[in-house]
Design an enzyme around this catalytic site. Structure first.
Site, PDB file in Angstrom:
ATOM      1  N   ASP A 163       0.820  -1.211   0.000  1.00  0.00           N
ATOM      2  CA  ASP A 163       0.000   0.000   0.000  1.00  0.00           C
ATOM      3  C   ASP A 163       0.854   1.260   0.000  1.00  0.00           C
ATOM      4  OD1 ASP A 163      -2.070  -1.751   0.200  1.00  0.00           O
ATOM      5  OD2 ASP A 163      -2.898  -0.953   2.066  1.00  0.00           O
TER       6      ASP A 163
ATOM      7  N   HIS B 248       3.660  -2.424   3.028  1.00  0.00           N
ATOM      8  CA  HIS B 248       3.658  -1.070   2.468  1.00  0.00           C
ATOM      9  C   HIS B 248       4.969  -0.808   1.717  1.00  0.00           C
ATOM     10  CE1 HIS B 248       0.712  -0.810   5.748  1.00  0.00           C
ATOM     11  NE2 HIS B 248       0.177   0.213   5.084  1.00  0.00           N
TER      12      HIS B 248
END
Length: 509
Positions: A281, A426
């Site tokens: 992400d 992430h």
């Protein structure tokens, strides 16, 4: 002089010429002939006791009997009468025979049409004239069905006994009023007669449109929520009673189809394979995205990157490189806002701008997204305006945003993994050095356990319960559909408060 001339010359001019081919009439000296003493074509002699008279009467009786016995096979023969005498009596005999046969046929038809047949009435055997109507059956069986009532469009009684006189079922199937009136008994029928139903008052009709609503269903929790049914408006009758003046909903003309969002845990069909998806992400990020791609290339695997629209605009080459190297890009909204807190206009802007940016930058059309913080409620789905088709959450939260250390990131990402799991990591939003170090360890550990790394769309396609267009990651609302503006409520809850009905197991920073 020829013969004709000689004949002409020997005949006096005042003597009439004889008709050609006619025989000479007997002279008066020979007495009056029978042509002068009897009517022409006389059928009987003048004397009642003569042999000729007796023969003629006998012929008439015999002829009639012969016609009746033979079914009129060709008339009678005359015995002792010449042809001129037998012709009129033969015609009379034929007529007599025809009348006799017709009488017999009529009697036969009447007997056949009035015969009795066996039927079953209300479960009991009964014999009744064939072709009887329902009313005649009721009368013959001495039944007393009670008539229904006249009711309003809302079902209120307006007049007692003014409804249907009786209810008729043939072979267990209820007959309409017209069918009941036209029914005629046949052998072996199974008929049921009972009290009549209520009859609705006459009414006027207005066709109304019914807008669809949004409803959620499926699993109590899952790593996906997606539109499993696209919504369509319906139509129905609104009735206004001519006698009562009441209004009430009537028949449905076209069924309303609600928007259905299904919560689901991906479960691959093939039990022999162990599939898992890596996801990242908040990118693309200049520092880390490229490093992740190099690691993925080293192990020959692909992942899914949920990019922010504003970061794609800043690093378009990285977003395109993700796709060029076999991984995929989906939306993480434009600027990482908490979607459940946005109104419809702001939320739709987050979607439309990011989906558009992804397509213009990478050439890939997608309607899949991951909501920031895993927060996407039923109300948020309502506000989405059908711009998104699938919300992707996770099963394994690495908690890398806390920077807990490499070993913790590996443990969080791999513990209790099952086929169909999605791992959250992430590549943007902060320092991801620990992720860069942990990623190879995660891949090696799971591969050693027999897991195969796939993208999110590949993982969805492994589960045939997910609609194909959703699994492809680019489903859009079909033409003719209309997105709802209301949530279907069941008196227990509607999610207007923004409570989380679809969220991840951890926090996405």
């Amino acid at each position: 002089m020829d013969a004709r001339s000689r004949a002409t010359a020997s005949r006096p001019y005042d003597q009439p010429r004889p008709r050609a081919g006619a025989a000479a009439r007997p002279s008066a000296s020979r007495g009056r002939s029978r042509y002068d003493t009897q009517p022409r074509y006389a059928s009987q002699p003048r004397g009642r006791g003569s042999a000729r008279g007796r023969r003629s009467g006998g012929n008439l009786l015999a002829g009639g009997m012969a016609v009746l016995a033979s079914g009129i096979t060709g008339g009678t023969r005359s015995s002792g009468l010449n042809r001129r005498q037998s012709a009129p009596s033969g015609a009379r005999n034929v007529i007599v025979g025809i009348v006799a046969v017709a009488v017999v046929a009529i009697i036969g038809v009447l007997l056949w049409s009035n015969r009795k047949v066996d039927i079953t009435l209300n479960g009991e055997a009964m014999s009744i004239r064939v072709g009887s109507t329902c009313e005649e059956v009721i009368q013959a069986a001495e039944l007393s069905p009670k008539a229904g009532n006249l009711v309003s469009v809302s079902g209120k009684r307006l007049q007692e006994g003014a409804g249907y006189a009786y209810t008729a079922k043939l072979g267990g199937n209820e007959l309409s009023e017209d069918d009941a009136k036209n029914y005629r008994v046949s052998p072996g029928d199974s008929l049921d007669i009972s009290d009549g139903g209520d009859r609705m008052e006459d009414y006027d009709v207005q066709v109304m449109t019914e807008e669809p609503q949004l409803e959620m269903g499926g699993d109590a929790w899952g790593n996906l929520s997606y539109v499993s049914q696209w919504p369509k408006a319906g139509q129905y009758e609104m009735r206004t009673g001519k006698q009562s003046g009441e209004t009430a909903r009537g028949d449905t003309i076209e069924e309303t189809q609600n928007a259905v969002v299904t919560i689901h845990q991906i479960s691959p069909d093939d039990d022999s394979k162990k599939l898992v998806a890596l996801t990242f992400d908040d990118g693309p990020a200049e520092t880390y995205t490229e490093k992740y791609l190099e690691i993925l290339d080293k192990y020959g695997i692909h992942a899914t990157f949920f990019n922010l629209g504003q970061n794609i605009e800043e690093y378009p080459e990285l977003a395109k490189e993700i796709c060029d190297r076999g991984s995929e890009v989906m939306s993480h909204t434009y600027q990482h806002q908490q979607l459940s807190q946005l109104d419809a206009s702001a939320l739709q802007q987050e979607f439309s701008s990011t989906f558009s940016t992804i397509e213009s930058t990478t050439g890939v059309k997608t309607t899949g997204f991951r909501p920031p913080y895993g927060d996407f409620t039923e109300k948020a789905w309502l506000n989405s305006g059908a711009l998104a088709s699938v919300s992707v959450l996770w099963n394994q939260d690495s908690l890398d945003w806390k920077r807990p250390g490499v070993d913790a990131i590996v443990e969080n990402s791999t513990k209790n993994v099952t086929s169909g799991s999605i791992i959250l990591m992430h590549d943007g939003g902060g320092n991801r050095d620990q992720d860069v170090e942990a990623l190879p360890k995660i891949i090696e550990k799971l591969q050693a356990e027999g897991y195969e790394f796939v993208t999110v769309t590949e993982l969805m396609k492994s589960d045939s319960s997910i609609p194909a267009d959703v699994a492809a990651g680019n489903a859009t609302m079909p033409d003719g559909c209309v997105w709802p503006t209301q949530i279907k409520s069941d008196d227990s809850s509607s999610d207007d408060s923004g409570s989380d009905s679809s969220s991840g197991s951890g926090s996405d920073s």
